[in-house]
Scaffold this active site. Structure first.
Site, PDB file in Angstrom:
ATOM      1  N   GLU A 340       0.811  -1.223   0.000  1.00  0.00           N
ATOM      2  CA  GLU A 340       0.000   0.000   0.000  1.00  0.00           C
ATOM      3  C   GLU A 340       0.842   1.270   0.000  1.00  0.00           C
ATOM      4  O   GLU A 340       0.554   2.248   0.679  1.00  0.00           O
ATOM      5  CB  GLU A 340      -0.988  -0.027   1.175  1.00  0.00           C
ATOM      6  CG  GLU A 340      -1.963  -1.201   1.061  1.00  0.00           C
ATOM      7  CD  GLU A 340      -2.921  -1.339   2.235  1.00  0.00           C
ATOM      8  OE1 GLU A 340      -2.768  -0.593   3.229  1.00  0.00           O
ATOM      9  OE2 GLU A 340      -3.810  -2.205   2.177  1.00  0.00           O
ATOM     10  N   GLU A 442      -6.896  -9.641  -2.984  1.00  0.00           N
ATOM     11  CA  GLU A 442      -7.612  -9.645  -1.704  1.00  0.00           C
ATOM     12  C   GLU A 442      -9.110  -9.402  -1.918  1.00  0.00           C
ATOM     13  O   GLU A 442      -9.712  -8.545  -1.274  1.00  0.00           O
ATOM     14  CB  GLU A 442      -7.046  -8.577  -0.757  1.00  0.00           C
ATOM     15  CG  GLU A 442      -5.553  -8.688  -0.499  1.00  0.00           C
ATOM     16  CD  GLU A 442      -5.035  -7.601   0.451  1.00  0.00           C
ATOM     17  OE1 GLU A 442      -5.846  -6.992   1.184  1.00  0.00           O
ATOM     18  OE2 GLU A 442      -3.803  -7.369   0.464  1.00  0.00           O
TER      19      GLU A 442
END
Length: 565
Positions: A340, A442
């Site tokens: 991220e 995910e």
């Protein structure tokens, strides 16, 4: 897709504008367009061009359309000096609209431009975006699905910050697809990308072709990785393990490899849970992703790490990489190196802009056979997040590549609320131009969504991923705990399917070649189309029989395999 109610004032302005359309130009109606839509056009461009390309689908329902009105003149709030707008009439409910346009700006070197759609009922605040540059044309590709029919909609363009810029557009295209047309395109892609023609040839010991030989074919494993997150709750839990192995050929550890889990106290590493989980996946020939080496979000950085000096931190990150990568060298097919990084920058703030590049370089040296990934959220989920637009993702990836990082994988988390499927496909199209494997890493649907609707949304997302040629793996974020899952569980605690679990089982069955039986023809051959993977074949002719195994890998030509009885 994010939306918000329009103010009554704006609704009134739109209706008034509708009455005054004759002054500007005739709006274009989706109702006048033929129902036989074309094949989906996956074209996309990342470079800024001196001149725009022609419109996709020859413009679709915008064929011969010339935008000649300014959004500010019809009461739409914009931040630019000039914002072109497109007036659309009679858009239908549930239709998937694919939109593209070339954009050029003046008044700034570059800026993020968003396409926004306003109807009588709602404003869809981002249906596509592009980082546009001065002096050349950039390609914006997106799409939308309306919650309800619209007699009149206005599609307009805004720069995402407060700077005043002029916006020019060219080659606008809007192509509608019915659900049936969209599914047809998906099935066409699946047939071409995930399957291959196979011909089995049966002969006797002298090479004579055997007509009428009985054939039975079974697919024993799939090539396409489709899996889920697991947690330490799977250790020693035989029913959970059996449930998982029956379905999935890939896994990722939810938290057990993260730094805060393996070294909660400085110098005290503990890989016990990760080792036990690795034993499980090894024993069942399941491939596993490495998630993650570092997480740029300081909240998920070990507390002791956050208090280190710059030099202490530099030493600690070197130790982390060496400890993790040397221990598990060759075990994990992927590593999410700096998780991220588009949204957080803890390590770069402390160690400098090249910190992430250094992480990639050391990770590659430590495990050169592992594919190294960028991994982030809100890339395919929305285009409204300025931190993780598709152009921002591409820009950061290319920056790392220029610095020498062995960047080889695109990780898209995919934490959806209400999926915008046409936008998702447009983003995948643009990322596909990079020529790198794309994984949906995910996937889940927000727990705020009712369970039956959650299942509908999950099926849409999974079908979209599986049918896109550039997607090479799908991971669900559904690790099971006693208190549930992060957002979405496939089963209850007794391993009984929830609606999303039924969807996954249905798709797993649909995306695997079922047991086939038949006889060889006059040429001693038996042909079929099969999903890529490993197969077992059983052949019988009279009192003679044989069995064999063969692989079906990707290829345009028919796969031929011979069996001798």
């Amino acid at each position: 897709m994010e939306d918000q109610p329009l103010s009554c004032f704006l609704v009134l302005l739109i209706k008034l504008f509708f009455l005054c359309l004759g002054f500007f130009s005739k709006p274009f109606s989706a109702a006048t367009y033929g129902d036989d839509g074309p094949f989906y056009d996956s074209s996309a461009y990342t470079e800024c061009k001196p001149q725009p390309e022609g419109p996709l689908y020859n413009g679709g329902i915008l064929k011969d359309y010339t935008p000649n009105y300014n959004a500010t003149e019809i009461g739409l709030e914009t931040t630019g000096i000039y914002s072109p707008a497109l007036v659309l009439q009679n858009l239908t409910h549930r239709t998937k609209y694919c939109f593209s346009v070339w954009v050029k700006i003046s008044g700034a070197d570059s800026t993020l431009i968003r396409a926004t759609l306003s109807t009588e009922h709602k404003a869809y605040n981002c249906i596509g975006s592009v980082v546009s540059k001065s002096g050349c044309w950039s390609f914006l590709k997106g799409g939308f699905v309306l919650d309800s029919p619209s007699n009149l909609s206005i599609l307009f363009f805004q720069n995402a910050d407060a700077r005043e810029v002029d916006i020019s557009i060219a080659s606008a295209s809007l192509q509608p697809f019915t659900d049936q047309q969209w599914r047809m395109n998906q099935e066409y892609k699946i047939h071409n990308e995930r399957k291959r023609a196979v011909t089995l040839h049966v002969s006797d010991a002298q090479g004579n072709k055997l007509q009428g030989a009985s054939i039975r074919v079974e697919q024993s494993s799939r090539d396409f990785p489709l899996g889920s997150a697991i947690a330490k709750t799977i250790i020693g839990n035989l029913p959970y393990q059996n449930w998982f192995v029956k379905r999935f050929n890939a896994a990722v550890f939810e938290n057990e490899l993260k730094w805060y889990a393996t070294e909660p106290k400085r110098g005290k590493t503990n890989y016990t849970y990760a080792d036990q989980m690795l034993e499980f996946v090894r024993a069942n020939q399941i491939i596993v992703r490495g998630h993650n080496i570092f997480w740029e979000d300081p909240i998920y950085t070990p507390a002791w790490v956050r208090n280190l000096t710059k030099e202490e931190l530099r030493s600690a990150v070197e130790s982390r990489i060496q400890s993790l990568m040397n221990k598990y060298r060759g075990e994990f097919i992927h590593w999410d190196v700096s998780n991220e990084m588009l949204h957080f920058d803890f390590y770069e703030q402390r160690l400098g802009r090249n910190a992430t590049l250094h992480f990639f370089q050391i990770a590659h040296q430590s495990d050169p056979l592992a594919t190294l990934f960028m991994n982030d959220f809100n890339v395919v989920e929305t285009c409204a997040d300025v931190n993780s637009t598709v152009d921002e993702y591409i820009s950061r990836l290319r920056e790392l590549q220029r610095g020498g990082a062995r960047m080889a994988g695109i990780g898209l988390e995919g934490h959806f609320t209400v999926p915008n499927i046409p936008l998702m496909r447009a983003v995948l199209d643009k990322l596909a131009t990079l020529g790198l494997p794309i994984w949906l890493t995910e996937i889940d649907i927000s727990k705020a969504i009712e369970k039956q609707t959650q299942a509908i949304y999950l099926e849409e997302v999974m079908r979209e991923g599986f049918s896109h040629h550039s997607v090479t793996g799908i991971m669900l974020w559904t690790a099971l705990h006693s208190n549930g899952c992060y957002q979405m569980c496939l089963t209850d605690n007794d391993l009984n399917n929830l609606p999303v679990g039924d969807v996954v089982d249905k798709l797993l069955t649909e995306w695997q070649t079922g047991e086939l039986e038949g006889q060889t023809d006059e040429h001693g051959s038996y042909s079929f189309y099969g999903f890529l993977g490993e197969y077992k074949v059983y052949a019988r002719y009279g009192d003679k029989s044989a069995n064999a195994t063969f692989s079906v890998s990707r290829g345009d030509e028919t796969k031929h395999f011979s069996i001798q009885l």
